[in-house]
Design an enzyme around this catalytic site. Structure first.
Site, PDB file in Angstrom:
ATOM      1  CD  GLU A   1      -3.008  -0.980   2.414  1.00 42.28           C
ATOM      2  OE1 GLU A   1      -2.546  -0.403   3.219  1.00 42.28           O
ATOM      3  OE2 GLU A   1      -4.051  -1.676   2.426  1.00 42.28           O
TER       4      GLU A   1
ATOM      5  CD  GLU B   1      -4.634  -5.985   2.636  1.00 47.46           C
ATOM      6  OE1 GLU B   1      -5.603  -5.060   3.267  1.00 47.46           O
ATOM      7  OE2 GLU B   1      -3.441  -5.802   2.792  1.00 47.46           O
TER       8      GLU B   1
END
Length: 375
Positions: free
Chosen positions: A178, A294
């Site tokens: 991220e 995810e």
């Protein structure tokens, strides 16, 4: 556009491993045996007969698994267990995870950990995210990319690399997932320093013989962050899989502005289309396999929550580059809970999805990887 060289794992002799099951009388190997044949590009492929893999002799089945574990016949199914409790996640899922997502700091030499080694020994794939944070210190303080580039963690990274090389099994790795998120972007360093740090780490692993490391570049995939991706791309020769996330956060107290509901497809699509359409313009090889690193939804009602998960296999069939998916089975806060085991409808939908043949690759496909390492 150059896609960069594909690394060959030291324990795998074939560039592409092909499972061809034609029965005892079919072409290829004789019953009970295996043979090497030439692939389209002249690279050797490994053939297996049905009896070798515990199937009836008249079975016909074809699947390929590349050296970076990209399956041609479906999608790996996995997750990141809450508090590392894999048993609870697998009980809720009603099946074993193909990939287990774990988290470590760049200052931790014990990668893989004992639990990660055990998962590998039991036949699961492990995907470890190595954070630019000090996990050996309270609060896990962040590390600057400049410190990494300056060599402060080289000794630890060499230890990690040698341990992973010693596994002689494929191992997924990400550095600082991220990096496009608001709380990370331009905080631990510039995008250029991120990409240099990524390449620095990969180079160390390669020098230490960890050719079984499979590098997964992970971003959020959020629409508002897509223009940040070109500056965060380490280069095709330093990335094996492209990964982003697919969340619905309706009602999440940490996301007060999230009033709408995104389906799994709504969450997946923007980054997928950007990679396919815009990625090549920025030197990103759009043919690389995709991993949804995810995924998950908050409680959006009994029927809706169930359907959110149950729809996942159908959606995946429509996005052919996606070859792995992992649920984020965790809790952000009391008002933002993604654990499938604590929501009856999430659990039922996730369990049903995990039984779909497209994401429930048979054991014989996993054996393909095992045979490769036995060569």
């Amino acid at each position: 556009m150059e896609s960069g060289p594909v690394r060959v794992m030291t324990s795998v002799g074939a560039v592409l491993l092909t499972l061809t099951l034609t029965g005892a009388e079919g072409g290829g190997a004789a019953a009970g045996g295996a043979s090497s044949t030439a692939g389209a590009a002249g690279a050797p492929r490994q053939s297996f007969t049905a009896p070798m893999l515990g199937l009836p002799a008249d079975t016909e089945y074809r699947c390929t698994i590349s050296e970076i574990l990209e399956p041609s016949c479906g999608v790996w199914w996995g997750g990141s267990p809450h508090n590392g409790d894999l048993d609870a996640l697998e009980d809720a899922a009603g099946r074993r995870m193909d990939i287990v997502y774990t988290w470590s700091g760049i200052d931790q030499p014990q990668i893989p950990s004992e639990s990660e080694r055990r998962m590998v020994a039991e036949g699961r794939f492990v995907h470890t995210n190595i954070e630019a944070r000090r996990f050996t210190r309270p609060g896990h303080p962040a590390v600057s990319y400049r410190d990494i580039l300056g060599g402060e963690f080289d000794s630890v990274l060499r230890t990690q690399a040698r341990a992973i090389a010693g596994l002689e099994a494929p191992y997924f790795l990400t550095f600082d997932h991220e990096a496009d998120a608001n709380k990370r972007y331009n905080t631990r360093g510039t995008p250029q320093e991120f990409t240099r740090a990524w390449r620095h780490i990969v180079d160390i692993y390669r020098r230490e013989g960890a050719d079984n490391a499979i590098w997964v570049w992970n971003v959020t995939g959020w629409k508002d962050n897509l223009d940040r991706l070109p500056g965060l791309w380490p280069g095709n020769e330093y990335v094996d899989w492209i990964s982003w996330e697919a969340y619905n956060m309706t009602g999440c107290d940490t996301m007060p502005g999230w009033k709408h509901v995104d389906s799994f497809e709504d969450a997946l699509r923007p980054a997928y289309e950007w990679i396919q359409n815009e990625g090549p313009k920025h030197g990103i090889d759009s043919t690389k396999p995709v991993m949804i690193g995810e995924m998950g939804t908050t409680d959006i009602g009994p029927r809706e929550t169930f359907q959110w998960y149950a729809d996942v296999p159908r959606v995946l069939r429509e996005y052919e580059r996606v070859r792995a998916v992992k649920v984020w089975d965790s809790k952000v806060s009391d008002g933002c809970d993604f654990r499938v085991g604590v929501n009856r409808y999430a659990q039922q939908g996730f369990e049903l999805a995990g039984q779909d043949p497209y994401v429930d690759l048979p054991e014989r496909v996993r054996r393909l990887v095992e045979y490769a390492h036995a060569e």
